[in-house]
Design a protein around this motif. Structure first.
Motif, PDB file in Angstrom:
ATOM      1  N   ASN A   8      -6.024   6.202  -7.474  1.00  0.00           N
ATOM      2  CA  ASN A   8      -6.275   7.272  -6.516  1.00  0.00           C
ATOM      3  C   ASN A   8      -7.638   7.916  -6.733  1.00  0.00           C
ATOM      4  O   ASN A   8      -8.277   8.379  -5.782  1.00  0.00           O
ATOM      5  CB  ASN A   8      -5.168   8.331  -6.571  1.00  0.00           C
ATOM      6  CG  ASN A   8      -4.753   8.771  -5.188  1.00  0.00           C
ATOM      7  OD1 ASN A   8      -4.494   7.930  -4.324  1.00  0.00           O
ATOM      8  ND2 ASN A   8      -4.714  10.066  -4.950  1.00  0.00           N
ATOM      9  N   THR A  19       0.834  -1.189   0.000  1.00  0.00           N
ATOM     10  CA  THR A  19       0.000   0.000   0.000  1.00  0.00           C
ATOM     11  C   THR A  19       0.877   1.251   0.000  1.00  0.00           C
ATOM     12  O   THR A  19       1.813   1.357   0.795  1.00  0.00           O
ATOM     13  CB  THR A  19      -0.902   0.017   1.250  1.00  0.00           C
ATOM     14  OG1 THR A  19      -1.689  -1.172   1.257  1.00  0.00           O
ATOM     15  CG2 THR A  19      -1.802   1.236   1.236  1.00  0.00           C
ATOM     16  N   ARG A  70      -9.770   5.794  -4.715  1.00  0.00           N
ATOM     17  CA  ARG A  70      -9.589   6.074  -3.281  1.00  0.00           C
ATOM     18  C   ARG A  70     -10.372   7.321  -2.871  1.00  0.00           C
ATOM     19  O   ARG A  70     -10.948   7.370  -1.784  1.00  0.00           O
ATOM     20  CB  ARG A  70      -8.111   6.279  -2.950  1.00  0.00           C
ATOM     21  CG  ARG A  70      -7.308   5.014  -2.817  1.00  0.00           C
ATOM     22  CD  ARG A  70      -5.957   5.299  -2.188  1.00  0.00           C
ATOM     23  NE  ARG A  70      -5.026   4.243  -2.552  1.00  0.00           N
ATOM     24  CZ  ARG A  70      -4.164   4.307  -3.551  1.00  0.00           C
ATOM     25  NH1 ARG A  70      -4.084   5.414  -4.278  1.00  0.00           N
ATOM     26  NH2 ARG A  70      -3.378   3.291  -3.818  1.00  0.00           N
TER      27      ARG A  70
END
Length: 232
Positions: A103, A8, A106
């Motif tokens: 992203n 991660t 995310r």
């Protein structure tokens, strides 16, 4: 200690708080953005993104129910604001930048947005995903005019989408980095109109917006691009 590509990434969450004290009761919006400590473009919030997000916030009533595509979304602050204000949002970034697409996802997770689609769209390429996009009302792009060699690819994509959606608009912010850089010739080539939007019209003429230290002293401008209508 080195981390492998499977681990991660190092992520820090930054919260942007938009407010409208003129309304009674006052209205607020908080958006959480995951920034990745990585040198790749698009992994953190740039000054242009905060200015564009401020424009979206001040025009939030126009966004409800509209279909919005963000180009070069990266960490997707403008797209997140649009979605939180009731727009149907599609986030896109270059198909060859999977970390940026990750992203985007995310950012959606951080803001509880499960219905936002994320797709790879590479500027200048007429891919099947680009051709099959639904009807669009607004296209967003913050700091997409960064590298001069990309300017025409960006406008090729925008021109294609606006021809498919003649009532649509491209809302974009850019940072002045060189007095020699211009898109005027390209706008004429691709039959596009451009209107400059003054920052004081949407309370963005400040060095600190949305509870952040951005845009700082950077010279950021905003414009709205639309397709030229054929002369009768």
């Amino acid at each position: 200690m080195e981390r492998s590509g499977e681990e991660t990434p190092n992520i820090a969450y930054k919260v942007f708080k938009f407010e409208d004290k003129k309304k009674s009761p006052q209205e607020y919006l908080s958006v959480s953005i995951p920034e990745v400590l990585d040198p790749q473009y698009g992994m953190y919030v740039w000054p242009c993104a905060v200015v564009l997000a401020q424009y979206l916030w001040t025009h939030r009533e126009e966004l409800r129910g509209k279909t919005v595509l963000e180009l070069g979304a990266g960490v997707s602050l403008p797209g997140m604001v649009a979605a939180r204000c009731g727009a149907e949002v599609i986030l896109s970034d270059s198909a060859d930048k999977p970390l940026c697409l990750d992203n985007c996802k995310r950012s959606c997770e951080a803001n509880g947005l499960r219905d936002v689609e994320v797709m790879g769209l590479t500027w200048g390429e007429l891919s099947p995903d680009l051709v099959l996009l639904p009807k669009l009302d607004i296209i967003l792009g913050s700091d997409v005019f960064y590298e001069p060699e990309d300017f025409e690819d960006v406008l090729v994509t925008v021109a294609f989408l606006l021809r498919k959606n003649p009532e649509g608009q491209f809302w974009t912010t850019y940072q002045v980095r060189s007095a020699d850089w211009s898109i005027e010739v390209l706008l004429h080539k691709w039959k596009l109109n451009c209107v400059d939007i003054q920052l004081d019209q949407f309370e963005a003429n400040k060095s600190e917006l949305a509870g952040s230290t951005l845009p700082g002293r950077h010279s950021v401008h905003m414009m709205i691009i639309t397709p030229k209508t054929e002369d009768v």
